[in-house]
Design a protein around this motif. Structure first.
Motif, PDB file in Angstrom:
ATOM      1  N   VAL A  98       0.841  -1.207   0.000  1.00 32.51           N
ATOM      2  CA  VAL A  98       0.000   0.000   0.000  1.00 32.51           C
ATOM      3  C   VAL A  98       0.870   1.248   0.000  1.00 32.51           C
ATOM      4  CG1 VAL A  98      -1.685   1.313   1.320  1.00 32.51           C
ATOM      5  CG2 VAL A  98      -1.955  -1.159   1.090  1.00 32.51           C
ATOM      6  N   SER A  99       1.999   1.186   0.702  1.00 30.85           N
ATOM      7  CA  SER A  99       2.895   2.336   0.812  1.00 30.85           C
ATOM      8  C   SER A  99       3.589   2.687  -0.509  1.00 30.85           C
ATOM      9  CB  SER A  99       3.962   2.086   1.877  1.00 30.85           C
ATOM     10  OG  SER A  99       4.675   0.906   1.581  1.00 30.85           O
ATOM     11  N   ASP A 100       3.473   1.837  -1.515  1.00 25.79           N
ATOM     12  CA  ASP A 100       4.040   2.133  -2.844  1.00 25.79           C
ATOM     13  C   ASP A 100       3.123   3.021  -3.680  1.00 25.79           C
ATOM     14  OD1 ASP A 100       5.288  -1.259  -3.055  1.00 25.79           O
ATOM     15  OD2 ASP A 100       6.327   0.560  -2.397  1.00 25.79           O
ATOM     16  N   SER A 101       1.957   3.317  -3.177  1.00 25.47           N
ATOM     17  CA  SER A 101       1.028   4.178  -3.904  1.00 25.47           C
ATOM     18  C   SER A 101       1.661   5.552  -4.104  1.00 25.47           C
ATOM     19  CB  SER A 101      -0.288   4.312  -3.137  1.00 25.47           C
ATOM     20  OG  SER A 101      -0.924   3.056  -3.003  1.00 25.47           O
ATOM     21  N   ALA A 102       1.808   5.965  -5.343  1.00 28.24           N
ATOM     22  CA  ALA A 102       2.529   7.199  -5.674  1.00 28.24           C
ATOM     23  C   ALA A 102       2.454   7.381  -7.186  1.00 28.24           C
ATOM     24  CB  ALA A 102       3.983   7.120  -5.230  1.00 28.24           C
ATOM     25  N   THR A 130       3.088   7.913 -14.120  1.00 31.79           N
ATOM     26  CA  THR A 130       2.082   6.851 -13.996  1.00 31.79           C
ATOM     27  C   THR A 130       1.659   6.777 -12.542  1.00 31.79           C
ATOM     28  OG1 THR A 130       3.109   5.570 -15.776  1.00 31.79           O
ATOM     29  CG2 THR A 130       1.581   4.394 -14.314  1.00 31.79           C
ATOM     30  N   SER A 131       0.371   7.013 -12.319  1.00 29.32           N
ATOM     31  CA  SER A 131      -0.157   6.973 -10.962  1.00 29.32           C
ATOM     32  C   SER A 131      -0.460   5.522 -10.572  1.00 29.32           C
ATOM     33  CB  SER A 131      -1.430   7.812 -10.870  1.00 29.32           C
ATOM     34  OG  SER A 131      -2.009   7.689  -9.586  1.00 29.32           O
ATOM     35  N   LEU A 132       0.071   5.113  -9.443  1.00 31.04           N
ATOM     36  CA  LEU A 132      -0.145   3.754  -8.933  1.00 31.04           C
ATOM     37  C   LEU A 132      -0.905   3.830  -7.615  1.00 31.04           C
ATOM     38  CD1 LEU A 132       0.388   0.663  -8.780  1.00 31.04           C
ATOM     39  CD2 LEU A 132       2.513   1.226  -7.566  1.00 31.04           C
ATOM     40  N   THR A 133      -1.972   3.067  -7.529  1.00 30.94           N
ATOM     41  CA  THR A 133      -2.707   2.920  -6.273  1.00 30.94           C
ATOM     42  C   THR A 133      -2.715   1.443  -5.916  1.00 30.94           C
ATOM     43  OG1 THR A 133      -4.128   4.812  -6.753  1.00 30.94           O
ATOM     44  CG2 THR A 133      -4.889   3.270  -5.069  1.00 30.94           C
ATOM     45  N   VAL A 134      -2.271   1.151  -4.698  1.00 31.33           N
ATOM     46  CA  VAL A 134      -2.269  -0.234  -4.224  1.00 31.33           C
ATOM     47  C   VAL A 134      -3.319  -0.354  -3.129  1.00 31.33           C
ATOM     48  CG1 VAL A 134      -0.919  -2.082  -3.179  1.00 31.33           C
ATOM     49  CG2 VAL A 134       0.180  -0.443  -4.733  1.00 31.33           C
ATOM     50  N   ILE A 135      -4.252  -1.279  -3.315  1.00 35.01           N
ATOM     51  CA  ILE A 135      -5.340  -1.445  -2.346  1.00 35.01           C
ATOM     52  C   ILE A 135      -5.108  -2.696  -1.497  1.00 35.01           C
ATOM     53  CG2 ILE A 135      -7.032  -0.155  -3.681  1.00 35.01           C
ATOM     54  CD1 ILE A 135      -8.018  -2.738  -4.860  1.00 35.01           C
ATOM     55  N   PRO A 136      -5.471  -2.598  -0.223  1.00 37.30           N
ATOM     56  CA  PRO A 136      -5.227  -3.737   0.694  1.00 37.30           C
ATOM     57  C   PRO A 136      -6.048  -4.961   0.295  1.00 37.30           C
ATOM     58  CG  PRO A 136      -5.815  -1.737   1.913  1.00 37.30           C
ATOM     59  CD  PRO A 136      -6.051  -1.444   0.461  1.00 37.30           C
TER      60      PRO A 136
END
Lengths: 112, 114
Positions: free
Chosen positions: A82-86, A106-112
């Protein structure tokens, strides 16, 4: 001329998924290649770099290999958190080194 | 110690005003830059200075004027601010002579013109 093309976002992944963000470049001479990361509300931070063909840059589980034959520098991570979201930016320097050319991010969103 | 520091972090101002953003780097680098980041996160180079000499001046309105009093500082002055100037402005530095290093970025200045 010099330019960087990176894959469009946004990218949404589940935690522990595999990440690839594609980056290709056009350059005269022998550029250095970089991946930068921008967390919300912050400036850009260097994530990794490679200065010559076949070099592999790595940091925090991220890797990218300088491929001169395919003019690519794809970013990979085996298991995202999740902390890689950036927002991730691919970049290169010109031969003279006095300009950095950035991809569109490139926007990255990591969901739990 | 902060490597590249820029002030202010936030700037809200009215159309037509003149404002300045300051940037300082303590890395001993010979090259400094100003970038503009729009709402879609696209980064556009505005200016590049090498040893206080202007190297790159992209298509930027004349209302934007950089000033480099010494190698460690590159300030950005903007005259007659317009709504379209609203963006985040980043200062950066790198070492060009002796081999390219990566660029180090400041935290950004979020300019809002109302």
């Amino acid at each position: 001329g010099n330019s960087v093309t990176q894959m469009e976002g946004p990218v949404t992944l589940s935690e522990e998924a595999f990440l690839t963000i594609n980056c290709t470049y056009t350059a005269t001479g022998y550029p250095s290649l970089f991946w930068y990361v921008q967390y919300p509300g912050e400036g850009l931070q260097l994530l990794l770099k490679a200065t010559k063909a076949d070099d592999k840059g790595s940091n925090k589980g991220f890797e990218a290999t300088y491929r001169k034959e395919t003019t690519s520098f794809h970013l990979e991570k085996g298991s995202v958190q999740v902390s890689d979201s950036a927002v991730y930016f691919c970049a290169l320097t010109s031969n003279t080194g006095n300009q950095f050319y950035f991809g569109t991010g490139t926007s990255l969103t990591v969901i739990p | 110690d902060t490597a590249v520091s820029q002030t202010p972090k936030y700037l809200v101002t009215q159309m037509g005003n003149d404002k300045s953003i300051k940037c300082e780097q303590n890395l001993g680098h010979d090259t400094m830059y100003w970038y503009k980041q729009d709402s879609k996160k696209f980064l556009k180079i505005m200016f590049s200075y090498n040893n206080k000499e202007l190297i790159i001046n992209e298509t930027v309105p004349n209302r934007f004027s950089p000033k480099s009093p010494d190698k460690a500082h590159l300030n950005l002055h903007i005259n007659s601010l317009e709504l379209g100037d609203s963006a985040v402005y980043f200062c950066a530095s790198s070492q060009t002579t002796g081999g390219n290093t990566e660029a180090f970025f400041g935290q950004g200045t979020r300019l809002t013109v109302v």
